[in-house]
Design a protein around this motif. Structure first.
Motif, PDB file in Angstrom:
ATOM      1  N   THR A  71       1.012  -1.029  -0.078  1.00  0.00           N
ATOM      2  CA  THR A  71      -0.093   0.683   0.439  1.00  0.00           C
ATOM      3  C   THR A  71       0.967   1.293  -0.158  1.00  0.00           C
ATOM      4  O   THR A  71       0.562   2.623  -0.370  1.00  0.00           O
ATOM      5  CB  THR A  71      -1.102   0.180   0.939  1.00  0.00           C
ATOM      6  N   GLU A  72       2.125   0.988   0.731  1.00  0.00           N
ATOM      7  CA  GLU A  72       3.079   2.390   0.455  1.00  0.00           C
ATOM      8  C   GLU A  72       3.442   2.909  -0.683  1.00  0.00           C
ATOM      9  O   GLU A  72       4.093   4.074  -0.595  1.00  0.00           O
ATOM     10  CB  GLU A  72       3.969   2.162   2.263  1.00  0.00           C
ATOM     11  N   THR A  73       3.708   1.884  -1.599  1.00  0.00           N
ATOM     12  CA  THR A  73       3.806   2.290  -2.801  1.00  0.00           C
ATOM     13  C   THR A  73       2.911   1.994  -4.230  1.00  0.00           C
ATOM     14  O   THR A  73       3.029   2.049  -4.842  1.00  0.00           O
ATOM     15  CB  THR A  73       5.035   1.320  -3.303  1.00  0.00           C
ATOM     16  N   THR A  74       1.596   2.815  -3.812  1.00  0.00           N
ATOM     17  CA  THR A  74      -0.170   2.688  -4.657  1.00  0.00           C
ATOM     18  C   THR A  74       0.128   1.445  -4.601  1.00  0.00           C
ATOM     19  O   THR A  74      -0.157   1.352  -6.623  1.00  0.00           O
ATOM     20  CB  THR A  74      -0.050   4.157  -5.226  1.00  0.00           C
ATOM     21  N   THR A  75      -0.252   0.419  -4.702  1.00  0.00           N
ATOM     22  CA  THR A  75      -1.180  -0.643  -4.834  1.00  0.00           C
ATOM     23  C   THR A  75      -0.629  -1.952  -5.581  1.00  0.00           C
ATOM     24  O   THR A  75       0.220  -2.900  -5.668  1.00  0.00           O
ATOM     25  CB  THR A  75      -2.461  -0.206  -5.898  1.00  0.00           C
ATOM     26  N   PHE A  76       0.615  -1.170  -7.245  1.00  0.00           N
ATOM     27  CA  PHE A  76       1.222  -2.050  -7.666  1.00  0.00           C
ATOM     28  C   PHE A  76       2.951  -0.748  -8.031  1.00  0.00           C
ATOM     29  O   PHE A  76       2.599  -0.169  -8.494  1.00  0.00           O
ATOM     30  CB  PHE A  76       0.703  -2.455  -8.920  1.00  0.00           C
TER      31      PHE A  76
END
Length: 504
Positions: free
Chosen positions: A320-325
């Motif tokens: 989640t910390e890197t925006t989904t993928f």
């Protein structure tokens, strides 16, 4: 038609921002100004106002109608004193109203904090407090049942049709605060900015997504995959198909996909494995499937690609910390002779395989995956020390997120996943800190100690198992302990089995 954007390139050994000697890969995105999600939807409303945007059972919204409803609701939220920067919780079932409400919150200048109606009230209240929520909006019946302590506002039953002009959201402002499992016993909120999501979903080159597609929205909106399902569709002029069954069975999914002509879907790895084992007919309808959450099994991937050779199968990876993928890999039958790689970085992400001190490991060696680039979250809400620990200002590579995942570069530059450097696990696509469950068990008066682990033996999918040492006095029945946990933990954190032991 595949979008014509730049492909990932290997910049090992000559990326200026990379640590000296590090092997990294980076994605070179097409030049485009940073934007916020509402602006992407509004652009399609101007170009194709009558194009289908959202399907919710028998209800449909065109792009023009969606934008009109979102702006009108934003004006009403402003009338209720919602101001720029406010954090507003959203409590709805998965529906077209969810999409309208998220747009409205952003046009009102607010940050959306999704809540799960099925999770226990104490956890919901803790999330509201930690995110510093000023208002909770949602379905009237859900708000009544939740009986939350703070101010609430029921959403209108039907989309509104008129309202004042609204301000555009700032691309660097948070779009969502999404909560993940926390090792301290409390979930932690991750603030994800508009621009990071917009960059992920706009004209993606890791999956084919066009204005002719219909994308399935079946994930909980508290799960970051829902950002791909909803905003991946709307950023590209496609239609969102809402799965109206809140906990769909495999048959429910198949019927829904067939009935609405869904062409693109995301499945958690566990769900993909179940569908593959049954050679589900869902794959006959779909053109593109993105899978993520856990390691993809090569055997199941091979079965699906053999039975449905036209399918575009994408293995996606990212916290989640890197925006989904943050990385992705298009899986071919050739990949199925070995562990499926997690691919290369996508959409502005960079990846670095480093040791614990932040120095590069030799090519091919295992190290921790540190992710950089333009799609990192702002950090954890109200947790500056944890933010500083996980989001590191690297002297050579800039701001990086330490994933805790162990990976290595293959000779072709793709990443292979090898596990974790801590106790965090993934079960059914959910990220779980066993310490959070252990903390909840130790809070029980008849429990002296507890340990939680994952059991992968004898079953096709992983199971959470708790081992409990009883406190002096009457021994608690395992079933009663599980039942008590349902009052404080969401369903995916409740162990599948509880075993009493004399000592750990």
């Amino acid at each position: 038609m595949t979008p014509t954007t730049s492909q990932p390139v290997d910049t090992a050994h000559h990326t200026p921002s990379a640590p000296t000697g590090a092997r990294t890969t980076a994605h070179v995105p097409p030049p485009a100004p940073a934007t916020a999600l509402p602006a992407l939807v509004a652009r399609h409303a101007e170009l194709t106002p009558n194009a289908l945007a959202v399907v919710d059972g028998d209800t449909t919204l065109t792009y023009g109608r969606l934008v009109q409803a979102g702006r009108a609701l934003a004006a009403r939220l402003r009338d209720h004193q919602v101001a720029r920067g406010d954090r507003v919780a959203l409590l709805t079932t998965r529906s077209a109203r969810t999409v309208v409400a998220q747009l409205a919150l952003w046009w009102a200048g607010a940050v959306c904090v999704p809540l799960d109606p099925a999770q226990p009230r104490p956890r919901t209240e803790a999330m509201i407090a930690d995110a510093e929520v000023t208002l909770t909006v949602g379905d009237a019946k859900l708000l009544d049942a939740a009986a939350l302590s703070g101010p609430v506002l029921a959403l209108p039953e039907e989309p509104l049709t008129s309202g004042r002009p609204v301000d555009e959201a700032d691309p660097d402002s948070p779009a969502f605060i999404m909560f993940t499992s926390g090792s301290t016993g409390r979930p932690k909120g991750v603030a994800v900015p508009h621009g990071a999501i917009a960059e992920l979903v706009t004209a993606p080159d890791y999956v084919t997504l066009t204005a002719r597609d219909r994308v399935l929205f079946h994930s909980p909106m508290t799960f970051d995959a829902s950002t791909f399902e909803v905003w991946g569709a709307l950023a590209n002029g496609a239609a969102v198909v809402v799965c109206t069954v809140q906990r769909p069975s495999l048959e429910d999914l198949a019927r829904h996909i067939e009935h609405h002509g869904v062409t693109v879907a995301f499945f958690t790895t566990a769900l993909f494995h179940q569908l593959a084992a049954r050679s589900s007919r869902v794959f006959a309808q779909l053109r593109s499937v993105v899978v993520g959450g856990e390691a993809m099994a090569a055997a199941q991937a091979r079965e699906v690609l053999t039975a449905f050779p036209w399918l575009e199968l994408v293995n996606g990876y990212g916290p989640t910390e890197t925006t989904t993928f943050a990385t992705a890999h298009r899986v071919t039958e050739r990949d199925c002779d070995a562990p499926i790689p997690i691919g290369r970085p996508i959409a502005g992400a960079t990846v670095h395989v480093l040791d614990g001190e932040g120095s590069p490991v030799p090519d091919g060696d295992r190290g921790e995956l540190w992710i950089g680039g333009s799609r990192l979250a702002h950090g954890y809400t109200g947790l500056p020390e944890l933010t500083a620990e996980r989001f590191v200002d690297h002297p050579a590579a800039g701001r990086l997120y330490r994933t805790g995942d162990i990976v290595s570069f293959r000779p072709d530059g793709t990443l292979e996943f090898h596990g974790r450097n801590d106790d965090q696990v993934k079960v059914r696509g959910f990220r779980i800190e066993p310490a959070e469950i252990e903390h909840a068990l130790r809070q029980q008066p008849d429990v002296d100690d507890a340990a939680v682990t994952v059991d992968r033996t004898g079953t096709p999918e992983a199971r959470l198992v708790a081992f409990v040492v009883a406190a002096p006095g009457p021994v608690p029945p395992p079933g009663a302990l599980r039942e008590r946990l349902t009052a404080v933990l969401p369903a995916h954190l409740v162990p599948d089995a509880v075993t009493l032991v004399e000592q750990l």
